[in-house]
Design an enzyme around this catalytic site. Structure first.
Site, PDB file in Angstrom:
ATOM      1  N   GLU A   1       0.879  -1.175   0.000  1.00 36.76           N
ATOM      2  CA  GLU A   1       0.000   0.000   0.000  1.00 36.76           C
ATOM      3  C   GLU A   1       0.914   1.222   0.000  1.00 36.76           C
ATOM      4  O   GLU A   1       1.570   1.498   1.005  1.00 36.76           O
ATOM      5  CB  GLU A   1      -0.878   0.016   1.255  1.00 36.76           C
ATOM      6  CG  GLU A   1      -1.757  -1.202   1.433  1.00 36.76           C
ATOM      7  CD  GLU A   1      -2.926  -1.228   0.486  1.00 36.76           C
ATOM      8  OE1 GLU A   1      -3.288  -0.166  -0.051  1.00 36.76           O
ATOM      9  OE2 GLU A   1      -3.467  -2.316   0.256  1.00 36.76           O
TER      10      GLU A   1
ATOM     11  N   CYS B   1      -2.585   8.837   2.904  1.00 40.55           N
ATOM     12  CA  CYS B   1      -2.498   8.447   1.486  1.00 40.55           C
ATOM     13  C   CYS B   1      -3.806   8.723   0.754  1.00 40.55           C
ATOM     14  O   CYS B   1      -3.819   8.770  -0.465  1.00 40.55           O
ATOM     15  CB  CYS B   1      -2.127   6.979   1.372  1.00 40.55           C
ATOM     16  SG  CYS B   1      -3.247   5.946   2.306  1.00 40.55           S
TER      17      CYS B   1
END
Ligand code: NAD
Length: 479
Positions: free
Chosen positions: A251, A285
């Protein structure tokens, strides 16, 4: 509640031990003062963590899913009981506000509990065989030892997400948590231990990140690496993992566009996106970073976002009423200032903010930049700070072109009531986590993963547990 001692050590084979490779201070980004130390592993200790995880695997993977899940659910309950004390430490080492720290821990509690439930739901499939009376079984089997590497921006929930899924699957883990936020990982590992986790099932190390990763990913016992962090480091880890064909679950970074179409409710755009933009000082993010706003509503959006940015009260997480904390360290301040300067040198207008705050701690102002030129670095480099860029658009083609110009493919936001516009944008955006007239939350029950420079593989949901398992095929006849 006052934070407990934030010193963090290694946890190997069921024991907390000091790292033998020195220590470094755990710095509070809100004061720049040390709030504890983290001790660092030498290579023998890293090897001991691998050995412990390898030894613990047969017994842990043979337990029933219900039994493994019971430990995760108990850990979730214990974390809920300790939420105030853990939040006090998390906010000190990460710079989060109290509300952000509590919010992150609530999500961690849900994540451990959901994976605890999922452990007992893991199931395979029975397919018809190729001859009469035969069957083919597809059996999910735990992979083995998992290396988990986590960043500082969500130091609790990302640890919970990796441990929750890997442990539910029956894997054992060597966790290398961020040295910037070591206490949060320590606190979560301790709840698992107190919930009855057998020795060696989770091992926690800190140290020189590059050296430790190299050693961990050279080990033949490691079968998967789950990493959350920057794209730059992700590429290095992918190269190391490739040498041993270790399964990567990555990720990575994001740079989310927010497309605001002609009919968007501007107050709602700000109400929905500002908490995601300025929460955790923009260091997420999925933070909305690039507002692409139709010309007809551009000025209204700029005004509303600026008004909202000005309502934030900068302060240390322990200060009453603080709604925006510092960024994580001095490097993030330098990066913020450099990106703002570059944008301004190319024509951007600072609508509000743009500066470091003159006080102890790594505080920067909530910032809104308009008229940002296409070649400004801030549009391609992940800003990871409380800064929003705004560009005016005329057409959907232009919105798609600008949105897809970033190298990342993670979150994107669309604000419009038009089904036609939504369908077109969902079809054309390079994005893997899309919020339409709302946020794009990462919840424990549904799979989520980036594409391209934002990573590969999934976390969350059934797929997030299966990521740590291998589907074995058994074809059998009655005789
Ligand atoms: P980072 O890549 O610098 O560090 C992440 C982890 O990798 C830490 O444990 C760190 O110690 C380790 N590390 C650092 N350098 C290393 C090296 N050379 N070799 C091996 N390991 C190394 O990232 P960060 O600055 O801590 O975190 C922010 C990044 O994480 C951002 O890019 C953000 O977008 C990303 N992130 C992604 C998600 C997601 O779900 N996609 C969620 C949160 C954060």
């Amino acid at each position: 509640m006052a934070a407990e001692n934030l010193d963090a050590h290694l946890f190997i084979d069921g024991k907390w031990i000091e790292g033998k490779s020195g220590s470094q201070p755990n710095i509070d980004p809100g004061t720049e003062e040390a709030v504890g130390v983290v001790t660092l592993a030498d290579s023998a200790q890293v090897q001991a963590a691998l050995d412990a995880a390898h030894r613990a695997f047969p017994a842990w993977s043979s337990m029933t899913g219900q039994a493994r899940g019971a430990i995760l659910k108990k850990a979730s309950t214990l974390l809920a009981d300790r939420i105030e004390e853990v939040a006090a430490g998390l906010l000190l080492e990460s710079g989060k506000t109290r509300a952000d720290a509590i919010g992150e821990l609530r999500r961690t509690i849900e994540t451990l509990a959901w994976n605890g439930e999922e452990a007992s739901r893991i199931s395979g499939k029975v397919h018809q065989g190729i001859v009469a009376g035969s069957t083919r079984l597809s059996l999910p089997t735990p992979l083995g030892v998992v290396v988990a590497i986590t960043p500082w921006n969500f130091p609790a929930v990302l640890v919970g997400r990796k441990l929750g899924a890997a442990l539910a699957a029956g894997c054992t883990v060597v966790l290398k948590a961020s040295e910037f936020t070591p206490y949060s990982a320590r606190a979560i590992v301790q709840t698992l231990v107190d919930a009855g986790l057998p020795d060696g099932v989770v091992n926690l190390v800190y140290g020189d990140p590059a050296a430790i990763s190299k050693q961990l990913l050279a080990s033949p016992v490691v079968k998967a690496v789950s990493f959350t962090g920057s794209t730059h480091v992700g590429k290095q880890l992918a190269a190391l993992a490739a040498q041993n064909l270790i399964r990567p679950i990555f990720e990575l970074g994001g740079h989310a566009p927010v497309i605001v179409w002609t009919d968007a409710d501007i107050d709602k755009v700000v109400q929905v996106t500002a908490p995601a933009k300025f929460g955790s000082a923009g260091q997420s993010c999925v933070a909305p970073t690039r507002y692409l706003v139709h010309r007809s509503v551009h000025d209204k959006l700029v005004k509303a976002l600026v008004e909202r940015a000005k309502t934030y009260r900068l302060g240390h997480g322990e200060e009453e009423g603080a709604t925006l904390g510092p960024v994580a360290h001095g490097g993030r301040v330098a990066s913020f200032l450099q990106l703002v300067d570059d944008a301004v040198s190319k024509g951007a207008v600072i609508e509000t903010g743009g500066k470091q705050v003159d006080r102890a701690g790594f505080f920067v102002e909530p910032t809104v930049l308009s008229s940002v030129a296409r070649d400004a670095e801030i549009l391609t480099e992940e800003p990871f700070g409380p800064v929003a860029t705004i560009q005016s658009i005329e057409t959907l083609d232009e919105a798609v072109e600008l949105a897809n110009a970033s190298p990342y493919s993670f979150a994107a936001y669309i604000f419009t009531d038009s089904l036609r516009v939504r369908d077109e944008l969902v079809g054309r955006l390079n994005a893997s986590n899309i919020g339409i007239n709302q946020t794009a939350p990462s919840l424990p029950d549904v799979a989520l993963g980036g594409l391209g420079n934002s990573g590969y593989g999934y976390e969350g949901g059934t797929e997030g547990v299966l990521a740590y398992m291998h589907l074995r095929l058994v074809s059998q006849s009655a005789s």
